[in-house]
Structures are given as C-alpha cells and as structure tokens.
Write an enzyme that holds these catalytic residues in place. Sequence first.
Site, PDB file in Angstrom:
ATOM      1  N   LYS A   1      35.122  42.640  38.979  1.00  0.00           N
ATOM      2  CA  LYS A   1      34.839  41.200  39.567  1.00  0.00           C
ATOM      3  C   LYS A   1      33.937  40.581  38.885  1.00  0.00           C
ATOM      4  O   LYS A   1      34.144  39.179  38.658  1.00  0.00           O
ATOM      5  CB  LYS A   1      34.685  41.362  41.097  1.00  0.00           C
ATOM      6  CG  LYS A   1      35.834  42.098  41.872  1.00  0.00           C
ATOM      7  CD  LYS A   1      35.526  41.940  43.367  1.00  0.00           C
ATOM      8  CE  LYS A   1      36.421  42.532  44.115  1.00  0.00           C
ATOM      9  NZ  LYS A   1      36.216  42.585  45.627  1.00  0.00           N
TER      10      LYS A   1
ATOM     11  N   ASP B   1      37.760  36.751  48.629  1.00  0.00           N
ATOM     12  CA  ASP B   1      37.412  37.838  49.525  1.00  0.00           C
ATOM     13  C   ASP B   1      36.765  37.210  50.708  1.00  0.00           C
ATOM     14  O   ASP B   1      37.073  37.795  51.808  1.00  0.00           O
ATOM     15  CB  ASP B   1      36.469  38.797  48.865  1.00  0.00           C
ATOM     16  CG  ASP B   1      36.883  39.744  47.733  1.00  0.00           C
ATOM     17  OD1 ASP B   1      38.197  39.947  47.991  1.00  0.00           O
ATOM     18  OD2 ASP B   1      36.036  40.053  46.888  1.00  0.00           O
TER      19      ASP B   1
END
Length: 278
Positions: free
Chosen positions: A63, A100
Amino acid sequence: IAGVVGWPIRHSLSPLLHGYWLDELKIDGALVPLAIPREGFARTVLALRRAGFTGVNVTMPHKEAAFALADVTDAAAEVAGAANLLIFHADGRIEGRNTDTVGLRESLRENMESLKGKTVVLLGAGGAARGGLLALDALNAGRIHLLNRSPGKAAQLAMALKSAVKSDIQPGALEDWANVAGHADLIVNSTSAGMKGQPPLEVSVAALPEGATVTDAVYVPLETGLLAAARGRGLRAVDGLGMLLYQAVRGFAMWFGHQPEVTPQLRKYIEDDLVTPA
Ligand code: ATR
C-alpha cells in the site's frame, strides 16, 4: 480487466466479490488476483497498465509503494501515506486512492446511530488503526482512546494525525482498557489479534457499558472471540465483512463505470465462501 495485487494473495476475497458484481451488472470484465513480491510491485503495475488493465486493488505489503507510485492521490491516501486502489487513466496518469477508511465508516453508518460526540476505544496502531482514526473522525467521534500493545506506537500515530483530525485522540496501552472501557460507546478492534492463526485479543467485554457496540476489522473468522463475547453479553456486535464490502465499491465504480450495491444477498454469498471456502 482489473487486478488485485498482494503477497500473499491466495486468501483475497476481491475476485469473488467483484465477480459477483460483474455478473449482477452483466459487465464483461474480470478481476484477476496477482501474487507479486515486494520487489516486483512497481514493475508489475506499470506492465499491467501497458497491458490495458483499468486499475488494481492493492493489499499487503504494497500500500505504501502504491502511494509512492501514483501520479495523483486523494486526501485519504495522503493522510494514510498509503493507497489501496490504483486507477489507470487513459492519459497515462495513475491515480491512487485510499478507500479503507470508507469501509469502516459505511459499515458503522449501516449498523449504529450517530457517533457524534461519542467515546470510542480503538485497539491497534498499525495501518488499519490509522484508517480507523480517519473513519471515526469523519463520523464526528468526540474522543478516541487509541490503545496498543506497544503504547509508543499509539503515541506516535496520535501525534502524526493530530492536525488532520478533529476528534480528541488519547493514546495509551492495552492495560489502560480497564480505565476507559466503562465509558465507551464503541469498540473497534484494528489489531490482527483474533484472526485465524493469531492469539485472541486479551480484553474483557465485562467492563463495557450496556448499549456499547463492538466491531472487529478481522473477518476470518467472521465471528471472532471478541464479537462472540460481546454478543454473549447482549451487546451489539458488527463483524468485519461490511468493511470489506464497502471499501470495494469505489474501485469497482471507477474501473467498470457502474455503481455496485452492498446487499444482503452479496453478504450471504461471501459469507458462504468464508464458511466453506472452495
Ligand atoms: P495493519 O496494517 O493491518 O494494521 P500492522 O501494522 O502489522 O497491521 O499492525 C498490527 C497491529 O496489531 C499492531 O497494533 C499490533 O500491536 P503492536 O504494535 O504492539 O505490534 C497489533 N497486534 C498484533 N497482535 C496482537 C496481539 N496478540 N495482541 C494485541 N495486539 C496485537
């Protein structure tokens, strides 16, 4: 064609989830799982773009690298320093986003009343907790007790996000649980404790007030020890599957041009796979 890139990737539910939406919306597309080690990330992403992919979802451990690779990023990715969604634009630009935060935010919106001014205990201080802080702040939580096994990491994270959030963040150790749990309206577990193969989370729900809600970012198993204990006490328990489903909506919409829906049927479809994986 889109992809999901991680290492390992075997347990990713993204192909199943996006496959469901593609079928439902009758879109001729696919989401391909790709196991890519850390050192191959940037090269692979650029090759996928060249091959005509529309974008990729990015999971552990890529990420931060995805954030670094993106030409443009949204505010959530900037605050997190991490992107879980890459979109390949026709002009060659790679856009990085972080959805997220949206997962927890929408799951809580669906399952509980307003968090405005409420007190939350957020457990953990890793990437998931960082996203959790942003989601709780977006829901206007009043105070967030950020407790972590290594309290230094909680203090660091609180310091790093201090200017980005309105909520009052109080960092501490897991041992502070006994002092703060009695005032909590919501508990969020963002540690990996309780996940299949990991030790259980060492906190007791006995200290929580009536009316508290408990949610867990872990979704394997769906019913973690923490959630089972909360339900056993008659508290509301919200599992991690909703977070997973909601975080995927934006990526699908950006890649395939249609807004998918999180429905009880979709939940059931993924739940069945979690219980009896193929
Ligand atoms: P992620 O990016 O998914 O949040 P991470 O950065 O590895 O993953 O963070 C894992 C979190 O789970 C950390 O807060 C970790 O605590 P430490 O910072 O003390 O390592 C927490 N964690 C992992 N196992 C735990 C356990 N058995 N009990 C309590 N916390 C645990």
